[in-house]
Design a protein around this motif. Structure first.
Motif, PDB file in Angstrom:
ATOM      1  N   UNK A 202       0.820  -1.212   0.000  1.00 16.91           N
ATOM      2  CA  UNK A 202       0.000   0.000   0.000  1.00 16.91           C
ATOM      3  C   UNK A 202       0.854   1.263   0.000  1.00 16.91           C
ATOM      4  N   UNK A 203       1.920   1.253   0.808  1.00 10.07           N
ATOM      5  CA  UNK A 203       2.729   2.461   0.953  1.00 10.07           C
ATOM      6  C   UNK A 203       3.515   2.804  -0.318  1.00 10.07           C
ATOM      7  N   UNK A 204       4.203   1.821  -0.932  1.00 12.25           N
ATOM      8  CA  UNK A 204       4.985   2.162  -2.133  1.00 12.25           C
ATOM      9  C   UNK A 204       4.151   2.791  -3.235  1.00 12.25           C
ATOM     10  N   UNK A 205       2.890   2.371  -3.366  1.00 12.74           N
ATOM     11  CA  UNK A 205       2.042   2.964  -4.401  1.00 12.74           C
ATOM     12  C   UNK A 205       1.890   4.466  -4.163  1.00 12.74           C
ATOM     13  N   UNK A 206       1.961   4.861  -2.893  1.00 16.90           N
ATOM     14  CA  UNK A 206       1.723   6.261  -2.554  1.00 16.90           C
ATOM     15  C   UNK A 206       3.011   7.080  -2.490  1.00 16.90           C
ATOM     16  N   UNK A 207       4.050   6.625  -3.172  1.00 19.12           N
ATOM     17  CA  UNK A 207       5.318   7.348  -3.113  1.00 19.12           C
ATOM     18  C   UNK A 207       5.149   8.821  -3.479  1.00 19.12           C
ATOM     19  N   UNK A 208       4.359   9.080  -4.515  1.00 12.13           N
ATOM     20  CA  UNK A 208       4.162  10.470  -4.955  1.00 12.13           C
ATOM     21  C   UNK A 208       3.551  11.352  -3.867  1.00 12.13           C
ATOM     22  N   UNK A 209       2.352  10.959  -3.417  1.00 11.54           N
ATOM     23  CA  UNK A 209       1.741  11.750  -2.341  1.00 11.54           C
ATOM     24  C   UNK A 209       2.603  11.828  -1.087  1.00 11.54           C
ATOM     25  N   UNK A 210       3.329  10.750  -0.794  1.00 10.89           N
ATOM     26  CA  UNK A 210       4.209  10.779   0.389  1.00 10.89           C
ATOM     27  C   UNK A 210       5.280  11.856   0.222  1.00 10.89           C
ATOM     28  N   UNK A 211       5.836  11.922  -0.992  1.00  9.12           N
ATOM     29  CA  UNK A 211       6.867  12.929  -1.242  1.00  9.12           C
ATOM     30  C   UNK A 211       6.278  14.328  -1.103  1.00  9.12           C
ATOM     31  N   UNK A 212       5.085  14.497  -1.674  1.00 11.24           N
ATOM     32  CA  UNK A 212       4.411  15.786  -1.556  1.00 11.24           C
ATOM     33  C   UNK A 212       4.240  16.154  -0.088  1.00 11.24           C
ATOM     34  N   UNK A 213       3.712  15.206   0.671  1.00  4.51           N
ATOM     35  CA  UNK A 213       3.475  15.463   2.086  1.00  4.51           C
ATOM     36  C   UNK A 213       4.785  15.766   2.797  1.00  4.51           C
ATOM     37  N   UNK A 214       5.831  15.008   2.446  1.00  4.51           N
ATOM     38  CA  UNK A 214       7.122  15.224   3.099  1.00  4.51           C
ATOM     39  C   UNK A 214       7.614  16.641   2.850  1.00  4.51           C
ATOM     40  N   UNK A 215       7.450  17.125   1.617  1.00  3.52           N
ATOM     41  CA  UNK A 215       7.913  18.479   1.306  1.00  3.52           C
ATOM     42  C   UNK A 215       7.105  19.513   2.092  1.00  3.52           C
ATOM     43  N   UNK A 216       5.784  19.328   2.086  1.00  2.78           N
ATOM     44  CA  UNK A 216       4.937  20.272   2.822  1.00  2.78           C
ATOM     45  C   UNK A 216       5.309  20.293   4.306  1.00  2.78           C
ATOM     46  N   UNK A 217       5.455  19.121   4.879  1.00  4.72           N
ATOM     47  CA  UNK A 217       5.754  19.045   6.311  1.00  4.72           C
ATOM     48  C   UNK A 217       7.150  19.604   6.606  1.00  4.72           C
ATOM     49  N   UNK A 218       8.091  19.356   5.685  1.00  5.15           N
ATOM     50  CA  UNK A 218       9.443  19.863   5.901  1.00  5.15           C
ATOM     51  C   UNK A 218       9.457  21.384   5.940  1.00  5.15           C
ATOM     52  N   UNK A 219       8.756  21.984   4.994  1.00  3.56           N
ATOM     53  CA  UNK A 219       8.729  23.453   4.969  1.00  3.56           C
ATOM     54  C   UNK A 219       8.153  23.969   6.293  1.00  3.56           C
ATOM     55  N   UNK A 220       7.069  23.357   6.730  1.00  2.00           N
ATOM     56  CA  UNK A 220       6.457  23.800   7.987  1.00  2.00           C
ATOM     57  C   UNK A 220       7.382  23.606   9.178  1.00  2.00           C
ATOM     58  N   UNK A 221       7.995  22.434   9.261  1.00  2.00           N
ATOM     59  CA  UNK A 221       8.853  22.156  10.404  1.00  2.00           C
ATOM     60  C   UNK A 221      10.065  23.072  10.413  1.00  2.00           C
ATOM     61  N   UNK A 222      10.637  23.260   9.246  1.00  2.00           N
ATOM     62  CA  UNK A 222      11.824  24.101   9.151  1.00  2.00           C
ATOM     63  C   UNK A 222      11.522  25.512   9.639  1.00  2.00           C
ATOM     64  N   UNK A 223      10.337  25.988   9.333  1.00  5.20           N
ATOM     65  CA  UNK A 223       9.980  27.361   9.679  1.00  5.20           C
ATOM     66  C   UNK A 223       9.255  27.493  11.009  1.00  5.20           C
ATOM     67  N   UNK A 224       8.985  26.394  11.668  1.00  9.16           N
ATOM     68  CA  UNK A 224       8.239  26.426  12.925  1.00  9.16           C
ATOM     69  C   UNK A 224       8.944  27.317  13.948  1.00  9.16           C
ATOM     70  N   UNK A 225       8.176  28.173  14.592  1.00  6.42           N
ATOM     71  CA  UNK A 225       8.815  29.110  15.508  1.00  6.42           C
ATOM     72  C   UNK A 225       8.308  29.005  16.946  1.00  6.42           C
ATOM     73  N   UNK A 226       7.007  29.116  17.127  1.00  6.78           N
ATOM     74  CA  UNK A 226       6.469  29.326  18.474  1.00  6.78           C
ATOM     75  C   UNK A 226       6.755  28.165  19.426  1.00  6.78           C
ATOM     76  N   UNK A 227       6.473  26.967  18.989  1.00  3.32           N
ATOM     77  CA  UNK A 227       6.639  25.827  19.900  1.00  3.32           C
ATOM     78  C   UNK A 227       8.116  25.591  20.265  1.00  3.32           C
TER      79      UNK A 227
END
Lengths: 293, 438, 312
Positions: A202-227
């Motif tokens: 199931x997971x390998x089929x979703x490589x594309x969306x996983x990559x998308x999600x990883x990029x989105x989450x990375x940008x957010x985490x990298x820029x996270x400030x308050x917490x």
């Protein structure tokens, strides 16, 4: 269908506007860079100019704590331990993104594919929690982390997001819902365990969306400030965004070392710019698709 | 993707135990927090000497910017992650006292026979409450005028004249006349010449920081020299921000910019403060604290000096504020912490700090070292020591509810200086609000 | 699902398979729980529990350093009469009203322009670049650029004959300036979302319209805009929720000032919680904000649903 407009007056005006947008988008990057390569004593005389003042690369070496041609009489050794903050940001981002990707996908898969009592209630609970403003959670979470003795640890910093974020679960569930199930069934007949099916099929089929999600989450985490600002104040865990704001907060008592600050900013942007150069298309397409759930 | 994920999971599992591992044995480490980046390296020198004299004890210095310092310290107290020793400020003293986060030093001072009269008068007293001593004096600061030497000379003002200006809230006295001469408009006309355009000024004579609630650098010296007293007494319960003297002073300061054009107005000095404007040659003078000396040294590429504040109807006045080193009541190694605090207050360490020429230490002999250090760099800092010596100082208000009062008064003063309404009314409303806190 | 109602007693021959089916179902449920467990722990501990705790704290007077004291609804009552709170609501609303329409309009314009004129991925990468740096960093750079007397922006204004603007240093312009910085950072993302939306609009609609002699503007209004509404709804939901929680840029540029002009709700909460140590009061404000956001989200979700059916 790509239909090119002829270069009419409206089209020319359109190109002009596009150029303007790009210019405004990029201008602050240039200002950071040009201030970073200016001698500290020249920064304010040239602040209102687009060109840098007397050139130097000493600010970068100074910020990095290396021997530098630009030493200030106010003996400020290394205002931000840049390498350490960079390392901290990388660890923080890697941990939160890896954790969220794995655990959220696991949950999303269960929500999309497995049947169990209370499934929908749980999922809608998750969904509703996207509406809780982060600030509501900060204070109790801060106290919890404090009670657990995890202040100033990476564990405390990543704890609230490493197991799930509602967005990640919601995002992945959409993709698992629409994926074909035949392979799952086949594997099941061959006696594969549920986790094997998830992990191998199931997971390998979703490589594309996983990559998308990883990029989105990375940008957010990298820029996270308050917490991280609340929980990760120790130098050993202080991420870049927090370190930069610490640098800045000296203003109320003292003018900060702007050329040094801009050098640090430039260095902090570099990894992101590099990422954009290498994965430009992927990032653009990921961000594009984030609204098309 | 799966490989990537597996790899990152592997990294995660490798890192997690590292994160959870307890920090290495910290029995003999004294943690010390401060907010001033300029001073951190100097105190490192003290720490090296201290460590050499006390084998087995290590000092770990952490510095954070002013705003973040206090957030971090408070959350540190709550979460038992505060430092053993921290630099303390009068504005936070009452709140810390009420919450019992500071260690009482009285017994230790008596046992080790620390001579509290070795510090400049008044400095130890401000950290004494209920006959208990809560911190050892560290350094002090006063306010004086930083000026651009060439601009002052070009305006035909001698150093002697500059040092003897007088001021009053009605017409600004000779001080305002000097400001007029120093201001130049876009067409090269000075502020005292006919045809001067106050709306189109190229070089302002005066500039000040975005005002804080007590106006330490911005207005407290003007107001006090006209007879204004901010609070009834240290640890009192009443603010006097409804005083007509304050309203008059702030109105004068407001009009100096928005009517006369001799000073930058509140909207022209961003969060960067006046020192960048000074360095860029857009202003001739600015009232600043002694802690700004090294910043000016770094940024101004031309000759500049320090002049005393003008004399008001009540004489020359400057706020006199002293910092102290305090011990956290939750510290796990108070004996080592006390040894460090005692050393910080000693003649040896304070002289090291003085020689670095960053701040004025609390001991007179160390102050001399600081004055000499500045002289060696070509800067006469007597304007700062003058006000401290002449006994013409007034203290930073020590009051309960400090942070809240500060925030309310800051807003009010900003509103007055930005011409957002009638000064007397704005100040009276704020004063009522502040007094209601008690 | 119907299997569940089949009784194992209905036939001996079926008992075995029935039991195994029940067992399989039981196993599937267990697997489901196991898969959801880590995420559920995260949800329960860091979302559900803190929400409940925030509600509890909001009923107390607590300065972090001493034990909380129960005060009932006193914090909420005080809130209703606190001019500073209402002022922060006004400021936040002003911010949202400056930020959202401008950002949406600019993003839309940018998307349409790049769709029609330049579809290069490089252009989109350039436009998205501000989004990749943090709010804190954007705030710092703009603080430097917007300085009233020294900043580059003012030098250019003066160069074209306009007067100096105080921007962040002025009570009148602070919140607009903060909104401007946010717009700078987020417009690229908004544009990208719209751009993606544009790609999903069938091109034959434009062809047909053009054959009927429709101009660019008419096509934009009649085709582009209506068919972009689902994306529009998504953009609005996320940006409005985000705008109500603006904090980072303000922390580095204005600290809520000058003269409270940029003290948005989040700064108000932050100030009370971490500067005045009034945890109870700050939590009360948080809870109120939560309720307001739920309300806004519910209203918008309704719109979103309606729009989705529009597209089909």
């Amino acid at each position: 269908m790509v239909r090119k407009l002829r270069l009419t007056v409206p089209a020319a005006f359109g190109y002009l506007m596009l150029a303007g947008f790009v210019g405004v988008s990029l201008l602050p990057f240039w200002v950071a860079i040009k201030t970073a390569i200016t001698q500290p004593g020249d920064v304010f005389q040239t602040a209102s100019s687009i060109a840098p003042g007397e050139l130097t690369f000493g600010n970068f070496t100074r910020v990095l704590g290396l021997p530098s041609s630009v030493e200030l009489t106010s003996v400020r050794a290394s205002p931000i331990n840049f390498a350490l903050s960079l390392r901290n940001s990388l660890i923080y981002t890697a941990l939160t993104v890896a954790g969220q990707l794995f655990f959220s996908s696991l949950a999303a898969y269960a929500f999309a594919r497995l049947k169990f009592p209370g499934r929908n209630l749980m999922f809608y609970g998750f969904l509703a929690s996207t509406m809780i403003p982060a600030i509501v959670l900060f204070i109790p979470n801060f106290i919890l982390i404090k009670d657990l003795g995890l202040i100033n640890t990476f564990a405390g910093m990543v704890a609230p997001t490493v197991l799930m974020t509602p967005f990640a679960v919601f995002f992945m569930r959409q993709f698992f819902l629409s994926a074909p199930r035949e392979l799952d069934e086949a594997a099941k007949l061959e006696g594969a365990s549920a986790f094997q099916i998830f992990w191998r099929i199931a997971l390998p089929i979703q490589a594309g969306p996983m990559a998308t999600l990883a990029i989105l989450l990375s940008i957010n985490s990298w820029n996270e400030f308050f917490w991280p600002f609340l929980v990760g104040r120790g130098e050993d865990v202080r991420v870049m965004a927090v370190a930069l704001s610490d640098f800045m907060s000296q203003t109320s008592q003292r003018t900060p070392d702007w050329s040094g600050l801009m050098a640090a900013l430039t260095l902090s942007i570099l990894p992101v710019i590099a990422l954009l150069f290498v994965f430009g298309r992927q990032i653009v397409e990921s961000l594009q698709s984030s609204g098309m759930k | 993707m799966r490989k990537l994920l597996a790899a990152s999971l592997a990294v995660t599992t490798a890192i997690v135990p590292m994160m959870l591992a307890p920090a290495k044995a910290a029995d003999a480490t004294v943690s010390y927090w401060m907010w001033d980046g300029n001073q951190a390296p100097v105190y490192r020198q003290c720490a090296d000497k201290f460590e050499a004299a006390n084998p087995g004890v290590k000092v770990q210095i952490t510095q954070d910017g002013w705003d973040n310092y206090w957030t971090k310290l408070t959350t540190g107290f709550t979460s038992a992650t505060a430092p053993d020793v921290f630099v303390n400020h009068i504005s936070r003293f009452p709140e810390f006292l009420a919450n019992g986060v500071m260690e009482d030093l009285t017994a230790r001072i008596a046992a080790d026979k620390v001579d509290m009269s070795a510090y400049l008068p008044g400095l130890a007293d401000s950290w004494n409450k209920g006959a208990k001593q809560w911190g050892l004096p560290k350094d002090w600061d006063t306010i004086a005028i930083f000026y651009n030497k060439k601009m002052v000379a070009d305006a035909g003002i001698t150093d002697e004249q500059l040092a003897n200006l007088d001021w009053n809230p009605n017409d600004g006295g000779t001080f305002e006349k000097a400001l007029a001469k120093l201001t130049v408009d876009a067409k090269g006309k000075h502020g005292d010449q006919p045809g001067f355009d106050p709306k189109n000024v190229a070089v302002y004579a005066w500039s000040y920081d975005p005002p804080d609630g007590f106006g330490q650098q911005e207005f407290s010296h003007f107001a006090a020299s006209a007879g204004f007293q901010a609070v009834d007494k240290p640890w009192g319960t009443k603010y006097f921000y409804d005083s007509p003297i304050l309203a008059k002073t702030l109105t004068w300061l407001r009009d100096l910019s928005i009517v006369k054009g001799f000073s930058t107005n509140g909207e022209q000095v961003g969060r960067l403060g006046p020192s960048p404007l000074f360095a860029a040659g857009k202003i001739a003078m600015a009232p600043q604290g002694s802690w700004m000396l090294s910043t000016y040294r770094d940024n101004a590429k031309f000759a500049w000096g320090v002049a005393p504040l003008p004399k008001g109807p009540e004489g020359r006045k400057s706020m006199f504020n002293g910092l102290a080193d305090s011990i956290w009541s939750g510290s796990k190694n108070k004996d080592a912490a006390w040894a460090w605090v005692k050393y910080l207050g000693s003649s040896e360490c304070q002289t090291i700090v003085g020689k670095a020429g960053v701040v004025f230490p609390a001991r007179p002999e160390a102050v001399d070292a600081a004055v000499k250090a500045h002289q060696a760099k070509g800067i006469d800092v007597s304007a700062f020591t003058l006000v401290a010596k002449a006994g013409s100082t007034f203290p930073y208000p020590i009051m309960d509810h400090g942070s809240e009062a500060y925030a309310i008064l800051k807003t009010a003063v900003t509103n007055v200086l930005l011409n957002q309404g009638d000064p007397a009314k704005i100040l009276k409303d704020a004063n009522d609000e502040v007094n209601k806190l008690f | 699902m119907t299997d569940r109602h089949r009784s194992p007693l209905s036939g001996t021959s079926r008992t075995a398979s029935g039991t195994s089916r029940a067992a399989r179902k039981w196993r599937e449920a267990l697997t489901g729980y196991a898969f959801v467990a880590p995420a559920f722990v995260g949800f329960a501990v860091f979302y559900l529990l803190p929400t409940v705790r925030a509600m509890q704290i909001s009923l107390t007077d607590w300065n972090l350093l001493r034990a909380p004291r129960f005060v009932g609804l006193a914090n909420f009552e005080r809130l209703l009469h606190d001019d500073k709170f209402w002022h922060s609501c006004e400021v936040t609303l002003a911010y949202v009203l400056y930020n959202i329409p401008l950002q949406t309009a600019l993003g839309l314009a940018l998307a349409v322009l790049s769709d029609r004129l330049a579809r290069s991925v490089i252009l989109r990468a350039l436009i998205i670049s501000p989004y990749l740096i943090s709010n804190v960093v954007s705030g710092l750079i703009w603080l430097f650029m917007l300085d009233p007397l020294l900043g580059l922006t003012n030098a250019w204004l003066v160069a074209v004959g306009l007067p100096h603007q105080p921007f962040l240093a002025s009570p009148d312009q602070a919140i607009i300036s903060v909104a401007g910085i946010s717009i700078w950072r987020h417009t690229g993302l908004t544009a990208l979302l719209f751009y993606a939306g544009l790609q999903s609009i069938p091109k034959h609609l434009y062809e047909a319209a053009r054959l009927e002699g429709a101009g660019e503007w008419l096509m934009f209004r009649r085709i582009t805009l209506p068919l972009l509404r689902p994306v529009m709804a998504f953009v609005l939901v996320t940006t409005i929720i985000g705008s109500f929680q603006v904090f980072d840029v303000i922390a580095v540029t204005t600290s809520g000032g000058p003269a409270d002009a940029s003290r948005v709700i989040l700064w108000f909460i932050y100030e009370n919680a971490f500067q005045f140590n009034k945890m109870g009061y700050a939590s009360a404000v948080s809870i109120l904000l939560f309720l307001v956001l739920i309300l806004i989200t519910l209203v918008q979700m309704r719109l979103l649903r309606a729009d989705q059916s529009d597209l089909d």
